[in-house]
Design an enzyme around this catalytic site. Structure first.
Site, short mmCIF file in Angstrom:
data_model
loop_
_atom_site.label_atom_id
_atom_site.label_comp_id
_atom_site.label_asym_id
_atom_site.label_seq_id
_atom_site.Cartn_x
_atom_site.Cartn_y
_atom_site.Cartn_z
N CYS A 9 1.22 -1.29 0.26
CA CYS A 9 0.03 -0.31 -0.34
C CYS A 9 1.37 0.92 -0.22
CB CYS A 9 -1.32 -0.24 0.79
SG CYS A 9 -0.43 -0.06 2.95
N HIS A 30 -2.49 6.36 4.26
CA HIS A 30 -1.10 6.65 4.71
C HIS A 30 -0.67 7.99 4.31
CE1 HIS A 30 -1.63 2.31 6.24
NE2 HIS A 30 -0.96 2.30 5.30
N1 LIG Z 1 -5.11 -3.26 5.35
C1 LIG Z 1 -4.89 -3.24 3.87
O1 LIG Z 1 -4.60 -1.51 4.21
C2 LIG Z 1 -4.09 -3.86 3.32
C3 LIG Z 1 -3.01 -2.79 2.28
C4 LIG Z 1 -2.94 -3.34 1.07
C5 LIG Z 1 -2.37 -5.15 1.89
N2 LIG Z 1 -3.08 -5.25 2.73
C6 LIG Z 1 -3.13 -6.91 2.72
O2 LIG Z 1 -4.70 -7.33 2.76
C7 LIG Z 1 -5.14 -8.67 3.56
C8 LIG Z 1 -5.81 -8.11 4.72
O3 LIG Z 1 -5.62 -7.03 5.46
P1 LIG Z 1 -6.68 -6.77 6.09
O4 LIG Z 1 -5.89 -5.16 6.69
O5 LIG Z 1 -8.21 -7.24 5.38
O6 LIG Z 1 -6.45 -7.99 7.57
P2 LIG Z 1 -8.00 -8.51 7.94
O7 LIG Z 1 -8.71 -7.42 8.79
O8 LIG Z 1 -6.85 -8.33 10.00
O9 LIG Z 1 -8.93 -9.30 7.20
C9 LIG Z 1 -8.31 -10.63 7.46
C10 LIG Z 1 -9.08 -11.20 6.93
O10 LIG Z 1 -8.87 -12.18 6.04
C11 LIG Z 1 -9.91 -14.06 7.19
N3 LIG Z 1 -8.98 -14.96 7.60
C12 LIG Z 1 -7.90 -14.81 8.31
N4 LIG Z 1 -7.67 -16.18 8.49
C13 LIG Z 1 -8.36 -17.31 7.34
C14 LIG Z 1 -8.29 -18.05 7.24
N5 LIG Z 1 -7.38 -19.03 8.28
N6 LIG Z 1 -9.04 -18.34 6.04
C15 LIG Z 1 -9.84 -18.16 5.60
N7 LIG Z 1 -9.74 -16.60 5.68
C16 LIG Z 1 -9.26 -16.14 6.21
C17 LIG Z 1 -10.79 -13.37 7.77
O11 LIG Z 1 -11.63 -13.78 7.78
P3 LIG Z 1 -12.18 -13.66 10.15
O12 LIG Z 1 -13.13 -12.48 9.62
O13 LIG Z 1 -13.06 -14.90 9.73
O14 LIG Z 1 -11.33 -14.06 10.56
C18 LIG Z 1 -11.13 -12.00 7.03
O15 LIG Z 1 -11.83 -12.02 5.92
C19 LIG Z 1 -3.37 -8.71 4.58
O16 LIG Z 1 -2.72 -9.55 3.18
C20 LIG Z 1 -2.55 -7.45 4.13
O17 LIG Z 1 -0.89 -7.55 4.02
C21 LIG Z 1 -4.23 -5.43 3.33
#
Ligand SMILES: NC(=O)c1ccc[n+]([C@@H]2O[C@H](COP(=O)([O-])OP(=O)(O)OC[C@H]3O[C@@H](n4cnc5c(N)ncnc54)[C@H](OP(=O)(O)O)[C@@H]3O)[C@@H](O)[C@H]2O)c1
Length: 335
Positions: free
Chosen positions: A131, A244
């Site tokens: 990001c 950010h």
């Molecule tokens: N946040 C950002 O700004 C951002 C920007 C760029 C990239 N990313 C990337 O995007 C990804 C997710 O980020 P996030 O910020 O959205 O995280 P988050 O809010 O913690 O969400 C994680 C998601 O993954 C699911 N998950 C976790 N363990 C799982 C499993 N074993 N099987 C299936 N689903 C599972 C969770 O489902 P449950 O609700 O069921 O646990 C939830 O839907 C990461 O790889 C991160 O590096 C994030």
């Protein structure tokens, strides 16, 4: 790919990025015929809204991808490593938000405003960039095209939603604990984030930089097709909910004036110039949140570099750094 009635899956649908992906698919009128929402067993049965209707979340398994055309993954690197190749094998095109495949030579890493054509090289998986890198490049790449960037020095000011849904709760909880003079509890970050800044994003490498800090150089080289690009970055987590910000000092091959840089940035796609210091107008995370375009301002000649320009760029990392960029990549697939 057919341009209508696509079967689209969001993997990690309940997360900070997943929820934005659902909203972005709807807002941009992406041709979704059927939407499958996948998450962990913890979320099975949850209902999320898409175009006014409830969609029930189901559990991600290796059998989830039959008949799915496009899967937007945002459930972390481990899940992507395990399930993205399975999805690609099932004939679905994966747009992956994690870092799992970004530096894989056979996987395109795309910011559509910069290297949209790379999408066509995919073998089933396309990676969405880090990001902070994506937001920085929205301003840096047009300048690079005009003046040829050699290297940058940068510091980031990264919002807690970049860590996910649990980190947003942590900031909320800690603010209340501090205000009510209660003991502060920590679950996500190694230190209190409320009323503090943490000079650590991601884990440390033997060089002393963090993994996050090196993404700017590594991913920047791949996206800009510029293997000699160098970036020395300090990534900092700040108690901001969303968006950010990055302070950049960039050194170019050619002389660069503020007026020439401004003219270039004003024409750049996906970017707004907000730069009226005399009126106290400059980009701020509060005002780029939930906005598609990134904003750039504080343009000035760098007093410590030859052919140098300083600028400050802000962008919603849940959108341009994740969900919006992923949906834009999916749109490229249909062109
Ligand atoms: N946040 C950002 O700004 C951002 C920007 C760029 C990239 N990313 C990337 O995007 C990804 C997710 O980020 P996030 O910020 O959205 O995280 P988050 O809010 O913690 O969400 C994680 C998601 O993954 C699911 N998950 C976790 N363990 C799982 C499993 N074993 N099987 C299936 N689903 C599972 C969770 O489902 P449950 O609700 O069921 O646990 C939830 O839907 C990461 O790889 C991160 O590096 C994030």
């Amino acid at each position: 790919m057919e341009k209508k009635n696509l079967h689209v899956a969001v993997v990690g649908a309940t997360g900070a990025v997943g929820l934005e992906m659902i909203k972005t698919l709807e807002k941009r009128n992406f041709p979704v015929g059927k939407l499958t929402l996948l998450a962990s067993a913890r979320s099975v049965g949850k209902q999320l809204k898409f175009r006014g209707a409830d969609v029930t979340v189901t559990e991600l398994t290796k059998d989830s991808f039959a008949g799915i055309d496009i899967a937007l993954f945002s459930a972390g690197g481990g899940i992507s490593k395990e399930f993205a190749p399975v999805a690609a094998q099932a004939g679905c095109v994966v747009v992956d938000n994690s870092s799992a495949f970004r530096m894989d030579a056979s996987v395109p890493l795309v910011v559509p405003e910069i290297n949209a054509a790379d999408v066509k090289q995919h073998h089933g998986i396309i990676a969405n960039p880090n990001c902070t890198t994506a937001i920085t490049l929205m301003a840096l790449y047009p300048l690079h095209q005009a003046f040829g960037v050699k290297r940058i020095f940068a510091s980031s000011y990264q919002a807690v939603s970049g860590t996910g849904a649990k980190a947003i709760e942590e900031l909320e909880r800690q603010v209340e604990q501090v205000v009510r003079q209660r003991p502060v509890t920590k679950e996500v970050y190694p230190h209190q984030i409320a009323f503090n800044v943490l000079p650590q994003v991601d884990s440390f490498l033997p060089s002393g930089y963090t993994k996050e800090e090196m993404k700017m150089e590594n991913e920047g080289r791949k996206i800009m097709h510029h293997p000699a690009f160098r970036a020395s970055v300090t990534c900092v987590r700040v108690p901001v909910y969303r968006s950010h910000s990055v302070a950049v000092s960039a050194e170019f091959e050619k002389p660069v004036s503020v007026a020439a840089a401004r003219a270039v940035l004003q024409k750049a796609p996906g970017l707004d110039v907000v730069d009226e210091p005399e009126n106290k107008r400059y980009p701020m995370p509060l005002f780029t949140s939930e906005k598609y375009n990134c904003e750039v301002g504080r343009l000035r000649a760098d007093c410590a570099l030859d052919n140098g320009l300083c600028f400050w760029v802000c962008g919603d990392q849940l959108l341009k750094g994740a969900a919006l960029n992923a949906v834009q990549i999916a749109e490229e697939l249909l062109k």
